[in-house]
Write an enzyme that holds these catalytic residues in place. Structure first.
Site, mmCIF file in Angstrom:
data_model
loop_
_atom_site.group_PDB
_atom_site.id
_atom_site.type_symbol
_atom_site.label_atom_id
_atom_site.label_comp_id
_atom_site.label_asym_id
_atom_site.label_seq_id
_atom_site.Cartn_x
_atom_site.Cartn_y
_atom_site.Cartn_z
ATOM 1 C CG ASP A 52 -6.094 9.950 17.754
ATOM 2 O OD1 ASP A 52 -7.101 9.051 18.758
ATOM 3 O OD2 ASP A 52 -4.677 8.796 17.218
ATOM 4 N NE ARG A 90 -6.556 1.303 -0.063
ATOM 5 C CZ ARG A 90 -6.263 2.695 0.726
ATOM 6 N NH1 ARG A 90 -5.779 2.833 1.543
ATOM 7 N NH2 ARG A 90 -7.133 2.724 0.322
ATOM 8 N N GLY A 142 -11.099 7.486 8.488
ATOM 9 C CA GLY A 142 -11.106 7.420 6.930
ATOM 10 C C GLY A 142 -12.659 6.973 7.130
ATOM 11 C CG HIS A 173 -13.650 2.835 3.078
ATOM 12 N ND1 HIS A 173 -13.871 3.927 3.700
ATOM 13 C CD2 HIS A 173 -11.736 3.089 3.887
ATOM 14 C CE1 HIS A 173 -13.459 4.984 4.251
ATOM 15 N NE2 HIS A 173 -12.052 4.382 4.463
ATOM 16 C CG ASN A 233 -1.773 1.029 1.222
ATOM 17 O OD1 ASN A 233 -1.662 1.690 0.422
ATOM 18 N ND2 ASN A 233 -2.629 0.891 1.823
ATOM 19 N NE ARG A 252 -10.023 11.774 3.221
ATOM 20 C CZ ARG A 252 -10.483 10.777 3.154
ATOM 21 N NH1 ARG A 252 -11.136 9.629 3.434
ATOM 22 N NH2 ARG A 252 -8.776 9.772 3.396
ATOM 23 C CD GLU A 261 -9.193 -1.825 4.281
ATOM 24 O OE1 GLU A 261 -8.672 -1.224 5.262
ATOM 25 O OE2 GLU A 261 -9.460 -0.856 3.839
#
Ligand code: AMP
Length: 396
Positions: free
Chosen positions: A281, A90, A211, A179, A9, A240, A382
């Site tokens: 966080d 990824r 995210g 995702h 990744n 975001r 993932e």
């Protein structure tokens, strides 16, 4: 036959890798190289001998992958002994073109390059990872696994924005969703835990990490998801904004004289929990709330309220819901987020069991036994999903 896949990744200044046994999901080694191109780098590698660290400067992604290979040689496990089956990459954006993992060749690299305008923050770094891995592992099959692929089953009424139709036809402006590897993994796990066939179950999955996104999954197929053309739309995230009146952009430009890049940056990296409370966080946000910080409290409430709205909307989209699944860092660990965002939905058959929710057991069930809708907490993986998909492809 060997079942090991090296999963890569690549970010703009980082390279994360995991060596996964694709059948069992065991991560036999993993590592992270950060601050690529900066004056001091940072590398961690975890193998059979435990974790090692090093802070040599790393000039490029190629140097980063070489450093990873060196770490395998020095600290194990030996890549030669394991005989890798594939390298899985990824890739964030596959546009409308890729609904499945793809074997990487020059044509694929060119196609992913064409998609850079849709994902200028992510695809260039992913491509860099692909290019260096092809150079350093020239004899191994390399597979691109796209974050968008799982959502290519969205029906047109879900992926089409109500804008002039040529925006889609000529510029690819539509909902893609992200995702996807996480949803694919978690949906399969949820069906197993329900003891049902994936093709029979309707799920609302909430991926709440740095995210955040939601997806409605009908019989294993994504039919709606909250992220859009980019990962900015939808739920409130660490940095975001998620959903926002599109007229805010024009207002900021006209009234404050902000450039498009400034607005983009503010919405992607200075908004969400960070924008509201100064902290992205979630653990730190919880600490601030605990000390009576009003901004942190409001941020938490906005975050959970947005999740609740999506749960209601996706319930309507699906008609019936067998399970709501929470995953990723916050979804897996925050009992308060699960409780607050599902509060008041009892009429929909959603009943959390407070004792189970406070400390989920291995089966992940946090709803009451008589609830119509199961609520499950399922850790995502993932890397394993990428390894599995890559191996399936190369094995045919
Ligand atoms: P991810 O992107 O899946 O790694 O998730 C990262 C987010 O999960 C960060 O906001 C973390 O603060 C949050 N997180 C991780 N562990 C916990 C925890 N034990 N409780 C609450 N939030 C957590």
């Amino acid at each position: 036959m060997n079942d090991y896949v090296l999963v890569i990744n690549a970010g703009s200044s980082s390279l994360k890798y995991s060596l996964i046994h694709a059948e069992s999901g065991e991560a036999v080694a993993d590592g992270l190289i950060e601050r690529i191109g900066e004056s001091g780098g940072h590398q961690t590698h975890r193998g059979p001998d435990g974790e090692t660290e090093n802070s040599d400067a790393i000039a490029s992604h190629e140097d980063a992958l070489r450093a990873a290979i060196d770490a395998f040689e020095t600290h194990g496990p030996s890549l030669d002994d394991l005989e890798l089956a594939a390298v899985g990459h990824r890739v964030v954006h596959g546009g409308s073109k890729f609904a499945k993992p793809v074997l990487i060749d020059d044509a694929l690299v060119a196609e992913v390059t064409e998609l850079v305008p849709l994902a200028p923050l992510h695809n260039p770094a992913n491509l860099e990872g692909i290019k260096v891995a092809r150079r350093l592992f020239p004899d191994l099959p390399q597979v691109a696994v796209f974050d968008t692929a799982f959502h290519q089953t969205l029906p047109p009424h879900a992926y089409t924005y109500a804008v002039p139709s040529e925006w889609l036809e000529e510029h690819g402006i539509r909902r893609y969703g992200f995702h996807g590897t996480s949803y694919s993994f978690v949906a399969g796990q949820a069906a197993q835990r329900l003891g049902r066939d994936l093709a029979e179950v309707n799920l609302i999955v909430l991926h709440l990490g740095n995210g955040c996104s939601a997806a409605a999954v009908q019989g294993g197929r994504s039919v709606e998801t909250s992220m859009g053309m980019t990962p900015l739309e939808g739920l409130v995230m660490g940095t975001r904004s998620g959903d926002l009146d599109p007229a805010v952009h024009g207002h900021l430009a006209r009234e404050l004289g902000w450039s498009i890049d400034e607005i983009d940056k503010a919405l992607n990296s200075k908004s969400g929990l960070k924008g509201l409370a100064g902290e992205n966080d979630f653990r730190e946000l919880s600490r601030l709330r605990g000390s009576g910080d009003a901004k942190a409290q409001l941020a938490f409430e906005v975050y959970c309220h947005r999740i609740k709205k999506y749960v209601g909307a996706y319930y309507a989209v699906l008609g019936t819901v067998d399970a709501i699944v929470f995953t990723a860092g916050v979804g897996q660990h925050s009992a308060e987020v699960r409780a607050t965002s599902l509060q008041g939905l009892e009429r929909l058959g959603i009943h959390l069991d407070p004792v189970r929710n406070a400390d989920p057991a291995d089966d992940g069930l946090v709803s009451t036994d008589d609830a119509d809708v199961a609520v499950l907490v399922i850790p995502t993986n993932e890397e394993w999903e990428i390894a599995r998909q890559a191996l399936d492809l190369v094995r045919g």
